[in-house]
Design an enzyme around this catalytic site. Structure first.
Site, PDB file in Angstrom:
ATOM      1  N   HIS A  51      -5.156  10.195  -1.236  1.00  0.00           N
ATOM      2  CA  HIS A  51      -5.635   9.270  -2.255  1.00  0.00           C
ATOM      3  C   HIS A  51      -5.526   9.881  -3.638  1.00  0.00           C
ATOM      4  CE1 HIS A  51      -7.924   6.495   0.700  1.00  0.00           C
ATOM      5  NE2 HIS A  51      -6.622   6.312   0.683  1.00  0.00           N
ATOM      6  N   LYS A  96      -6.867  -0.737  12.012  1.00  0.00           N
ATOM      7  CA  LYS A  96      -6.309  -1.223  10.733  1.00  0.00           C
ATOM      8  C   LYS A  96      -5.106  -0.356  10.343  1.00  0.00           C
ATOM      9  CE  LYS A  96      -5.982  -1.586   6.074  1.00  0.00           C
ATOM     10  NZ  LYS A  96      -5.270  -0.726   5.142  1.00  0.00           N
ATOM     11  N   GLU A 111       0.838  -1.216   0.000  1.00  0.00           N
ATOM     12  CA  GLU A 111       0.000   0.000   0.000  1.00  0.00           C
ATOM     13  C   GLU A 111       0.862   1.251   0.000  1.00  0.00           C
ATOM     14  OE1 GLU A 111      -3.277  -0.053   2.850  1.00  0.00           O
ATOM     15  OE2 GLU A 111      -3.243   2.131   2.955  1.00  0.00           O
ATOM     16  N   ASP A 152       5.100 -13.810  12.200  1.00  0.00           N
ATOM     17  CA  ASP A 152       3.762 -14.261  11.822  1.00  0.00           C
ATOM     18  C   ASP A 152       2.788 -13.109  12.080  1.00  0.00           C
ATOM     19  OD1 ASP A 152       1.252 -15.355  11.753  1.00  0.00           O
ATOM     20  OD2 ASP A 152       1.758 -17.134  12.935  1.00  0.00           O
TER      21      ASP A 152
HETATM   22  C1  MEV Z   1      -5.690   3.142   5.446  1.00  0.00           C
HETATM   23  O1  MEV Z   1      -4.963   1.986   5.057  1.00  0.00           O
HETATM   24  C2  MEV Z   1      -5.631   3.331   6.974  1.00  0.00           C
HETATM   25  C3  MEV Z   1      -6.470   4.475   7.512  1.00  0.00           C
HETATM   26  O2  MEV Z   1      -7.825   4.317   7.095  1.00  0.00           O
HETATM   27  C4  MEV Z   1      -6.357   4.438   9.024  1.00  0.00           C
HETATM   28  C5  MEV Z   1      -7.275   5.421   9.744  1.00  0.00           C
HETATM   29  O3  MEV Z   1      -8.317   5.830   9.206  1.00  0.00           O
HETATM   30  O4  MEV Z   1      -6.933   5.756  10.905  1.00  0.00           O
HETATM   31  C6  MEV Z   1      -6.010   5.810   6.999  1.00  0.00           C
END
Ligand code: MEV
Length: 755
Positions: free
Chosen positions: A393, A279, A94, A295
């Site tokens: 983005h 995430k 990414e 892992d």
């Molecule tokens: C994108 O891979 C991760 C984000 O969505 C994390 C967040 O919103 O805190 C930017």
């Protein structure tokens, strides 16, 4: 040389490396080597791509192997953790994660960096025994037999005990089965696995004590396996950021701080946001875990289970406003990793990445990972609290469009910027912008700028030192320069600015390097009392054997000539540039300054110490692609090495120089008559002789191979060798060759030498 000593952990090289993102892949590798963060062996493996997992090894790791799957390996810079510098290896597909981390770490280090607590290296194993009767009583029985259970478990892994680890405690729980209401006793075996991740060890111990657990509980044992909720290995990291350091993109520091705290508060209150928030944290931790051979599914599972420990899924971080003008952040996350065994033994990249980190133990590595998770969270929240993620983005989209449009690496960033500016992020637009830039490259960007050519040796290098001929071609517009007069009242003295190299200095006689040489030049031109700003725009990289320093001198002299109406003739400019060349490099052949001044193809031969230059007329334009290794050209060292060999075996080396001389003479005819395939053949042969002189390197060979298989009619190293550049003659294949070179991670310059 795996034994080559790297930095000791306490004397780590700084992880701040200005303009790292602008370097080619090989330049980045060289820079990390120069700083002692990679060994020569690591460099060799990375450059020759030997660091990748071999398919036969992969075939032994999992089943039904078809091959090996690639992912980008990058590094995040600027990390200061517990007052030590770290360059963090990351494997991830990414975009923006690596840049986000480096940016966050840069801001964090201004406030003292991250502080991580020591992490325990304890893993939990579970043994499930289904019992009849009172499960709580049977669980109590296990506690009374604790010493026997621990000693049985440790007898299965005596080496771990010798290393200071092993089974250290048990805990007991009981549950009722949902399906049929049967009672279950669950024993937790707590094992300190030290630097090993420990999954296999804990599983073996659980299996080994199962019989004893059955006996004590008078039950039937079913599951005997580790738990991935590794909450005995909790990593905690804190960071403290002065509000002033948060200011930017039109936002005050306070508003950014408040936005970050509010974003975190939502992730504490709302599981939908918490999932995205966490995430983001795992974006950094997973990439780091893969790079270090750990892992990452286990770490993921643990993190999310831990995030739900209160009964509701929540953010793993907390951010607070502090009265004293600081934003503080903390992360608490279970991280159980290993630094020995597993893919550390099989994957060469993993070994390189551990060395890059200074070979930490598992406890240290877990702390570093939590710091990376906190940094990634900061980067995401800062972005969300300011320009918003879609700006990023948009940037990503523009990058992917520029890439699909085949934009060269050299103009990539400019095209991306202009695409976003135009609001039209389309492939056709990217191509239009790229063409526009390419057109501008053949004339100065501004009417005020004067320019000078760089040079590339087509044939004859090294042999020319021994009186044989050489052919040098110009690289147009290699350096541009402008000189602006200033009112001496407001700002005295002479400033030199080279934005691309980050140089912004006063020109004073005692200054080292370029400013000192310029001071001498300005003194010779009797301009020392003037107040002026000299701005220089180099379009060729430094120290790649492309005559950059002569081009720089000539461009500046021409700009001074224009601004101060000195009426210097070309011959005078050339003589002044020759003096600069001598000041910079000691002995100089005069080729570089002559090509820089006149910008024409030259045939050069030194006869009894007397250099003789002849202008060459081209039968046909020459389309060249210059491939840049990114490794400094070791001209002086290479000339000395050839000299030492020549001293030992004069006859042998003289005959090689004769051969090169003869090829150069034939090349002169081929250039003048426009016989390009003949010229290509002569270049290929000449490279063979240069190779015989041991001037080549793996990078040079790779570039030459890439050029030839992509359609170059001839390709050879150019200049000193030992690094530097190659030149390829590409009458119909310049774009293809340049693309292949850039795809392999090197920079290229395309040049059309015309009348
Ligand atoms: C994108 O891979 C991760 C984000 O969505 C994390 C967040 O919103 O805190 C930017």
């Amino acid at each position: 040389m795996a034994s080559e000593s790297l930095h000791s952990p306490n004397s780590r090289s700084s992880s701040r490396i200005p303009n790292f993102f602008k370097m080619s892949i090989s330049e980045r590798i060289s820079e990390l080597h120069r700083r002692g963060l990679l060994t020569s062996d690591d460099v060799h493996q990375l450059v020759s791509r030997d660091h990748q997992l071999d398919a036969p090894v992969a075939d032994k790791m999992i089943e039904n192997v078809l091959g090996v799957f690639g992912l980008p390996l990058g590094v995040a810079l600027n990390f200061l953790i517990n007052n030590r510098d770290y360059v963090i290896p990351l494997v991830v597909e990414e975009p923006s994660i690596v840049a986000g981390l480096s940016g966050a770490a840069r801001i964090a280090r201004l406030g003292g960096g991250f502080f991580s607590d020591p992490v325990d290296t304890v893993l939990i194993g579970q043994v499930q025994s289904v019992v009849d009767g009172d499960a709580s009583k049977k669980a109590e029985l296990l506690l009374t037999e604790k010493l026997e259970i621990l000693s049985l478990a440790n007898s299965l892994h005596p080496k771990m005990v010798a290393r200071g680890g092993g089974a250290i405690d048990i805990e007991v729980f009981h549950h009722k089965a949902e399906e049929d209401g049967r009672e279950m006793v669950v024993m937790h075996l707590l094992v300190d696995t030290r630097d090993a991740m420990g999954a296999n060890m804990v599983n073996t111990m659980c299996e080994g004590v199962a019989g004893l657990v059955e006996k004590i509980t008078d039950g039937k044992v079913f599951l005997r396996i580790l738990s991935n909720l590794t909450d005995r290995a909790i990593a905690r990291t804190k960071v403290r950021i002065p509000v002033a350091n948060l200011e930017g993109k039109g936002f005050t520091g306070e508003s950014v701080r408040n936005g970050i705290v509010l974003a975190n508060d939502l992730a504490l209150a709302d599981p939908y946001r918490a999932a995205t928030h966490n995430k983001g944290i795992m974006n950094g931790i997973d990439a780091f875990a893969i790079a270090t051979g750990n892992d990452w599914r286990a770490i993921e599972a643990s993190a999310h289970a831990y995030a739900s420990r209160s009964g509701r899924y929540k953010a793993l971080t907390k951010w607070h406003k502090k009265e004293d003008g600081f934003l503080t952040g903390e992360i608490e996350i279970p991280i159980k990793v290993g630094t020995v065994g597993g893919s550390l033994e099989t994957n060469p990249s993993v070994k390189i990445n551990h060395r890059l980190l200074g070979s930490p133990g598992a406890a240290e590595l877990a702390g570093l990972m939590s710091a990376v998770g906190l940094a990634q969270n900061f980067a995401a929240l800062r972005s969300l609290a300011t320009s918003g993620i879609s700006q990023n983005h948009m940037n990503l989209h523009a990058r992917s469009v520029a890439s699909s449009a085949g934009v060269s690496e050299e103009h990539f960033e400019t095209v991306v910027e202009r695409l976003i500016e135009s609001g039209e992020i389309k492939v056709w637009k990217a191509q239009e912008i790229a063409k526009d830039i390419a057109r501008k490259i053949v004339r100065p960007d501004s009417a005020d700028r004067e320019s000078a050519s760089g040079k590339i040796i087509l044939l004859g290098e090294h042999a020319a030192v021994y009186g044989r001929p050489a052919i040098a071609l110009p690289i147009p517009l290699a350096v541009e320069a402008s000189v602006r007069k200033r009112s001496s009242v407001s700002n005295k003295g002479i400033d030199v600015i080279i934005p691309r190299w980050g140089v912004e200095q006063k020109v004073v006689p005692e200054a080292p390097g370029i400013p000192g040489i310029m001071a001498q030049l300005i003194h010779n031109l009797e301009l020392s009392k003037e107040a002026m700003t000299i701005e220089v725009f180099p379009n060729v990289p430094k120290a790649m054997g492309l005559g950059g320093s002569s081009a720089l001198a000539v461009a500046i002299i021409k700009a001074l000539n224009k601004t101060y109406e000195l009426a210097l003739k070309d011959a005078e400019i050339n003589a002044l540039a020759y003096k600069c060349e001598q000041a910079a490099h000691g002995q100089a052949s005069g080729v570089d300054n002559t090509v820089a001044t006149y910008g024409v193809p030259l045939f050069y031969q030194k006869e009894r110490d007397d250099p003789h230059f002849e202008t060459l007329t081209l039968g046909q334009p020459l389309e060249l692609v210059i491939g840049i290794t990114g490794k400094e050209s070791l001209t002086a060292e290479m000339v000395a090495r050839v000299r030492a060999s020549w001293n030992q075996h004069k006859g042998r080396y003289e005959s090689i120089f004769d051969q090169i001389g003869s090829l150069t003479n034939q090349a002169k005819d081929a250039v003048q008559s426009g016989q390009l395939s003949e010229l290509g053949e002569l270049m290929n042969l000449c490279h063979g002789y240069l190779n015989a002189l041991q001037l080549s390197t793996p990078e040079i060979e790779e570039l030459i191979h890439l050029a030839r298989i992509n359609g170059a009619v001839g390709a050879k190293l150019s200049g000193g060798g030992g690094g530097g550049s190659i030149v390829a003659l590409c009458p119909d294949s310049a774009n293809q060759v340049a693309r292949a070179i850039e795809k392999a991670g090197y920079k290229s310059i395309s040049v059309k030498v015309d009348e």
